[in-house]
Scaffold this active site. Sequence first.
Site, PDB file in Angstrom:
ATOM      1  N   HIS A   1      -2.117  23.493 -21.296  1.00  0.00           N
ATOM      2  CA  HIS A   1      -2.828  23.157 -20.061  1.00  0.00           C
ATOM      3  C   HIS A   1      -3.028  24.381 -19.171  1.00  0.00           C
ATOM      4  CE1 HIS A   1      -2.518  18.504 -20.066  1.00  0.00           C
ATOM      5  NE2 HIS A   1      -2.610  18.977 -21.287  1.00  0.00           N
ATOM      6  N   ASP A   2      -2.138  25.356 -19.262  1.00  0.00           N
ATOM      7  CA  ASP A   2      -2.356  26.598 -18.513  1.00  0.00           C
ATOM      8  C   ASP A   2      -3.542  27.349 -19.107  1.00  0.00           C
ATOM      9  OD1 ASP A   2      -2.011  28.660 -16.707  1.00  0.00           O
ATOM     10  OD2 ASP A   2      -0.543  29.720 -17.948  1.00  0.00           O
TER      11      ASP A   2
ATOM     12  N   HIS B   1       1.160  16.779 -31.134  1.00  0.00           N
ATOM     13  CA  HIS B   1       1.486  15.387 -30.797  1.00  0.00           C
ATOM     14  C   HIS B   1       2.471  14.773 -31.788  1.00  0.00           C
ATOM     15  CE1 HIS B   1      -2.257  14.780 -28.009  1.00  0.00           C
ATOM     16  NE2 HIS B   1      -1.355  15.609 -27.520  1.00  0.00           N
TER      17      HIS B   1
ATOM     18  N   ASP C   1       5.574  10.257 -31.801  1.00  0.00           N
ATOM     19  CA  ASP C   1       5.886  10.056 -33.211  1.00  0.00           C
ATOM     20  C   ASP C   1       7.153   9.211 -33.256  1.00  0.00           C
ATOM     21  OD1 ASP C   1       6.809  10.144 -35.797  1.00  0.00           O
ATOM     22  OD2 ASP C   1       6.811  12.327 -35.971  1.00  0.00           O
TER      23      ASP C   1
END
Length: 330
Positions: free
Chosen positions: A70-71, A199, A248
Amino acid sequence: MARCGAGVTLLLVSLYALLPAITDAGLQEGFYKSNTNCTADVEATVASVVQQYVSADRGVGAGLIRLHFHDCFVKGCDGSVLIDPSPVNPDPEKGSPSNGGLRGLEVIQDAKRQLEGACPGTVSCADILAFAARDASNILSAGAINYGVPSGRRDGLASAASDATQSLPPPFAELGRLTELFAAKGFTQDELVTLSGAHSVGRAHCGSFAERIRPNVSETMDAEYGAGLQRRCAEDAGDGAAVFVDQDQGTPADLDNQYYGNVLAGKVLFNSDWALISDNTTRQMVEGNAANQAQWAAKFIDAMRKMGALDVLTGDQGEIRRFCNVTNSG
Ligand code: HEM
Ligand SMILES: *[C@@H]1O[C@H](CO)[C@@H](O)[C@H](O)[C@H]1NC(C)=O
Ligand SMILES: *[C@@H]1O[C@H](CO)[C@@H](O)[C@H](O)[C@H]1NC(C)=O
Ligand SMILES: *[C@@H]1O[C@H](CO)[C@@H](O)[C@H](O)[C@H]1NC(C)=O
Ligand SMILES: *[C@@H]1O[C@H](CO)[C@@H](O)[C@H](O)[C@H]1NC(C)=O
């Protein structure tokens, strides 16, 4: 003459070998080793702080990997995601819906505090975050994912929620939109598929996938898996920010290629995860990663390093923040 020429060549080669490799983006591995301000081993300091937090809660490691993504995707890897709201900047990136549920910020703050003690004004928050995401990946993958992080990033001066909302993919995105947003940062579909493997660790809040289970479980999701999510999320009386589930369900704290098996089985939370098999080309990439852990890990390393070099500030651009959550001017 010949001997002299060879000597000069040898000298040049030796000198060249002593210089750290400069990467495309003007970053270099071991950047802080040559900094006379800093006798501390900067990367070892970050690694030990990350180790300490991740031992206590492996989920924090997932948070650090997401923070780095996200940075970097928003105004480059410049620490802009770390900025807190303040009177001069009431709506920084953290306020974007895309940044809901961020965690791991205390790790960056703690590492920064230690490094400011050892060598004030020297180590950027953007570098600390890049090191920490690497260290977290290394720990969560049991060493399968480890890589050198070129450094020398400087911290940015601006942070706006609207930039994050524009650049970061929302969980309901379809493949076309995901492809577009990654291409805007120079990433191929194969890299999109490879990075989505993150993810396989961490969690998500019910609000992030509500439309996939309400009112009915999506046809693109495994029915039993969906029913389990409906039961868990029914405990969330509000807007879906109170209850979270593992991404997961098998090995939520292990960074591995299990994600791809989950995608193929319909056992993933977001439309953006499912979307990777909504097209034959990307489905083949998912199948390839599901079948080959080592090859996926190698591609993940390459893509993380590439992500870490996105639009970085170097030299005398930006600043070295004193506190990672606020620019030096407030
Ligand atoms: C492809 C598009 C992507 C979308 C739409 C997406 C969206 C999301 C969302 C909605 C969450 C859950 C937030 C919450 O509810 O708490 C999440 C979590 C996470 N994402 Fe992504 N993501 C994407 C790609 C990536 C990439 C490229 C990485 C890193 C390489 C990444 C790493 C993570 C991690 C590790 C978590 C778990 C964080 C935690 O447990 O605190 N994601 N993502
Ligand atoms: C930055 O973090 C410190 C330590 O948590 C906190 O005291 C300070 O209020 C924060 N600054 C802003 C602008 O929120
Ligand atoms: C050394 O530290 C000072 C602050 O104490 C800082 O202003 C300066 O930029 C640092 N030099 C390097 C090369 O990082
Ligand atoms: C949800 O499922 C029920 C029962 O199968 C069905 O009657 C209803 O139309 C479905 N709702 C939506 C929005 O698909
Ligand atoms: C995608 O693959 C399926 C089966 O694997 C096939 O039936 C379909 O025609 C393919 N679509 C395209 C556009 O190639």
